[in-house]
Design a protein around this motif. Structure first.
Motif, PDB file in Angstrom:
ATOM      1  N   ALA A 116     -36.639  -6.545  -0.894  1.00  0.00           N
ATOM      2  CA  ALA A 116     -36.765  -7.836  -0.216  1.00  0.00           C
ATOM      3  C   ALA A 116     -37.031  -7.615   1.265  1.00  0.00           C
ATOM      4  O   ALA A 116     -36.564  -6.636   1.860  1.00  0.00           O
ATOM      5  N   LEU A 156     -35.839 -15.031  -2.892  1.00  0.00           N
ATOM      6  CA  LEU A 156     -34.906 -15.939  -3.553  1.00  0.00           C
ATOM      7  C   LEU A 156     -35.498 -17.344  -3.599  1.00  0.00           C
ATOM      8  O   LEU A 156     -35.905 -17.895  -2.579  1.00  0.00           O
ATOM      9  N   VAL A 214     -30.607 -11.005   1.546  1.00  0.00           N
ATOM     10  CA  VAL A 214     -30.589 -12.236   0.748  1.00  0.00           C
ATOM     11  C   VAL A 214     -29.276 -12.972   1.007  1.00  0.00           C
ATOM     12  O   VAL A 214     -28.209 -12.498   0.630  1.00  0.00           O
TER      13      VAL A 214
END
Length: 747
Positions: free
Chosen positions: A513, A420, A517
């Motif tokens: 990821a 992000l 997040v």
């Protein structure tokens, strides 16, 4: 721009005004002419060089000229015109008023007005509203405001502009300025108002600007002029004009007496005051002739035509080099160069030929001019597994067209998941979203519908949980490339901290990821102050999309963008060419769709006519519609009539109508009765008088038992159009004939 006579009067007042001591640090008094001029005049020097100075003021445009009074107060000429007086416009100057450097018109020395100002902490308010040109308005804030709210078009209400709406809003955090871009230009001489809802501070959502309204009168009769030419790269010339153009007109480029073809000539998409010409040979003289270029108000360039000599001179011969190559993951390379690169191809853009173990990368390429970094999507050249591979880069050139040497390096490829990069609250087409931007494209199929959890703190400092009852993830999440859009419209005001599971944030290669997040954002409380708009108008025969039905005869449907109030049912608020032609109005389906009923015979002739809807029509939030006026092809709604009947043969009668009739509606043989001496004869056929089956205003009736000589001489022969006739004219939704009419047949 603006009224020149008023400005010249203001200038006269300024230069003879009384002297007073300044209450705060301010630039030297006089005139600071920016734009393409960048000159400073003392008041006395302005008087001495009046004609030259006046022409430079007009060249720079009033928005770029600042007058500083002897008492230290200042105002732009544009503000003076809007205010109508010098005294009413003067205020404390700010750094935003001035450009960085000016040249003293008398001494030639450099002048820096910003360095003479006191540091001022801006107030949280709307400082000014002005028109940059016919399609752009500028709103200056005194202090930094929330970006999402500043770019939310529902916070801005334009009144007095017909057929003009806000197309986009761009907020510059550095200058604290919102630029409002309109979808159509403002006509000269138009007076309108802009109302700005309270906008929260960037740092404190509870601290907002006050409601602000500014009335402006727009007029621009100043012709655009050519200013200068620059050369951003080899073979490219950029011609700068004094203001944005709506069209470049006709542009011809000549090499001597011969016209040059094959060049790319267009206004720059991000700055319409610049005309870009590419494909030029370097170190060669060209003549450019421009005819018919116009600004946003339709003013032609002066002079017209305009001739400009250009030459892309190249003396720099140092080729570009590569300082670093890094694999972000399996599918993306970042290559850092020593200088800016030019494109070697377009559609898609290409800056270099990149191969991985001999396979050429066929994905997209983007170049960051701030860091001189080329980002390459490897496409089919992406390795399928971790490893060290040979990367080769060639065919790259700098802006002076110097070619760099082929560069080869062993590069380590390791799979990594999305990261992000930024979080932003943004209003898009009236819907509020949190936009998450990642460092690479993410897979929407894995994240759309994922479980979002977290908490938020209300303005009253109450901690609450976020779950599926708060956010419906099945509909609230959408993905476009490297951005995730989370619909947060309707959520309670507060500061939110939310989390998306790492396993659901996946790139195109399936790499998740590295960690969950987590992102934070703030929503401010705001009532619905958006204005309603007309979405669509449906005429008789049209398919009314919201209800999946066909508009009937005399029915006109108006679809609005939001739920409407009782004023939308006042038929007097709807007119055609200024006439009151509707007799009823009702909501259908919901309060967004209004059905209007035309008065019988209100439209006498078919053709384009203007539908007008008054600004007295308001939505349920009590915000008025901008007065609406659009042309539509209204068909006449006058009922046709049976005019006459004439005997044309012993068993045939020709009937005439007031207008052309639908043949199929009459040739079904059930609309007429033929009566001879009070006794009906059987009607066997009805056909158009011209060609059977063709719409006509005359039809021939054939009946049984031809007339005898006595009936012809002495009989009473009549034709009756029956009361329940289904005959119609040729309107899209046919107007029914007036039935139950009997005519004596002319012999």
């Amino acid at each position: 721009m603006k009224n020149k006579k008023l400005v010249l009067s203001v200038l006269s007042t300024a230069v003879v005004s009384s002297m007073a001591a300044s209450a705060y640090a301010a630039p030297d008094s006089g005139f600071y002419i920016g734009g393409a001029v960048d000159k400073y005049y003392t008041i006395s020097e302005f008087i001495d060089q009046k004609e030259t100075a006046k022409n430079e003021v007009l060249q720079a445009s009033f928005a770029n000229v600042v007058y500083v009074h002897e008492d230290g107060r200042a105002a732009k000429l544009e503000e003076i015109v809007d205010e109508g007086s010098l005294s009413g416009a003067l205020r404390q100057p700010t750094a935003d008023d001035f450009e960085d450097k000016y040249t003293n018109a008398a001494t030639g020395e450099e002048v820096d007005p910003k360095s003479q100002l006191d540091p001022v902490e801006g107030d949280l308010k709307v400082e000014s509203v002005s028109a940059i040109n016919a399609k752009k308005l500028e709103v200056k804030f005194g202090a930094a405001v929330d970006v999402a709210e500043a770019e939310d078009d529902t916070n801005y209400l334009l009144t007095g502009l017909t057929g003009i709406a806000i197309d986009d809003i761009q907020y510059d955090e550095e200058t604290k300025t919102a630029t409002i871009i309109l979808d159509n230009p403002i006509p000269n001489g138009t007076t309108f108002a802009l109302t700005i809802q309270p906008i929260p501070s960037k740092d404190d959502a509870s601290n907002k600007t006050e409601l602000f309204t500014k009335t402006l009168t727009f007029s621009d009769t100043t012709k655009p002029t050519y200013v200068s030419t620059s050369y951003p790269e080899a073979g490219v010339a950029e011609l700068k004009f004094s203001e944005e153009l709506s069209t470049e007109g006709t542009v011809k480029v000549y090499d001597g007496a011969s016209e040059v073809t094959g060049l790319s000539i267009s206004l720059k998409s991000d700055d319409a005051s610049v005309l870009s010409i590419s494909g030029l040979e370097v170190n060669k003289d060209y003549k450019v002739v421009i005819v018919g270029a116009k600004d946003q108000s339709g003013n032609l360039i002066s002079p017209n035509p305009k001739e400009v000599m250009i030459k892309s001179t190249v003396t720099e011969t140092v080729p570009p080099t590569i300082s670093a190559i890094k694999a972000k993951d399996h599918s993306t390379l970042e290559i850092t160069f020593s200088e800016k690169l030019k494109k070697i191809a377009t559609s898609p853009d290409k800056y270099a030929t990149v191969t991985v173990d001999g396979t050429e990368a066929d994905g997209t390429q983007t170049f960051d001019e701030e860091t001189n970094t080329l980002t390459v999507d490897l496409g089919t050249a992406a390795p399928s597994a971790d490893g060290v591979l040979s990367v080769s880069v060639k065919d790259f050139k700098d802006l002076s067209n110097n070619a760099g040497a082929e560069f080869t390096k062993a590069v380590s490829f390791v799979a990594t998941g999305p990261v992000l990069k930024s979080t932003e609250v943004k209003s898009i087409s009236g819907t509020k979203y949190v936009v998450l931007t990642f460092d690479e494209n993410i897979d929407g199929t894995t994240v759309e519908g994922t479980d979002i959890t977290g908490t938020y703190v209300t303005p009253e400092n109450v901690l609450k949980n976020v779950d599926s009852a708060t956010i419906d993830e099945t509909t609230a999440i959408s993905v476009t490339d490297n951005q995730l859009f989370l619909d947060v419209s309707g959520l309670e005001a507060g500061t939110y901290t939310l989390t998306i599971p790492a396993a659901d944030v996946v790139d195109g290669d399936g790499n998740a990821a590295a960690e969950d997040v987590t992102f934070t954002f703030t929503l401010t409380a705001s009532g619905d102050t958006s204005k309603p708009e007309v979405v669509n108008v449906y005429l008789p025969g049209d398919t009314v999309t919201p209800i999946s039905a066909t508009a009937g005869r005399n029915e006109v449907y108006v679809e609005f963008s939001k739920e409407m109030g009782a004023s939308a049912l006042d038929e007097a608020n709807y007119k055609i060419e200024g006439r009151t032609v509707f007799e009823d109005a009702v909501f259908v389906g919901d309060k967004k769709l209004v059905k209007l009923i035309l008065k019988e015979g209100a439209i006498t002739i078919s053709g384009d006519q203007e539908l007008q809807i008054s600004s007295a029509v308001k939505a349920e939030n009590n915000v008025a519609l901008d007065a609406y006026a659009e042309d539509f092809n209204f068909e006449e709604n006058v009922k046709p009539t049976f005019v006459s009947a004439t005997l044309v043969d012993g068993d045939e009668i020709k009937v005439k109508f007031s207008e052309v009739m639908n043949a199929a509606s009459l040739e079904d043989d059930d609309d007429f009765e033929v009566i001879v001496n009070g006794i009906k004869r059987t009607v066997s056929k009805v056909e158009a008088a011209g060609t059977a089956g063709t719409d006509d205003d005359e039809f021939v009736i054939t009946f049984s038992s031809a007339l005898t000589a006595d009936e012809l001489a002495n009989g009473v022969i009549q034709v009756k159009l029956v009361a329940d006739s289904d005959a119609t004219d040729i309107a899209t939704v046919g107007n029914p004939v007036v039935g139950n009419v009997t005519k004596d047949v002319q012999k």
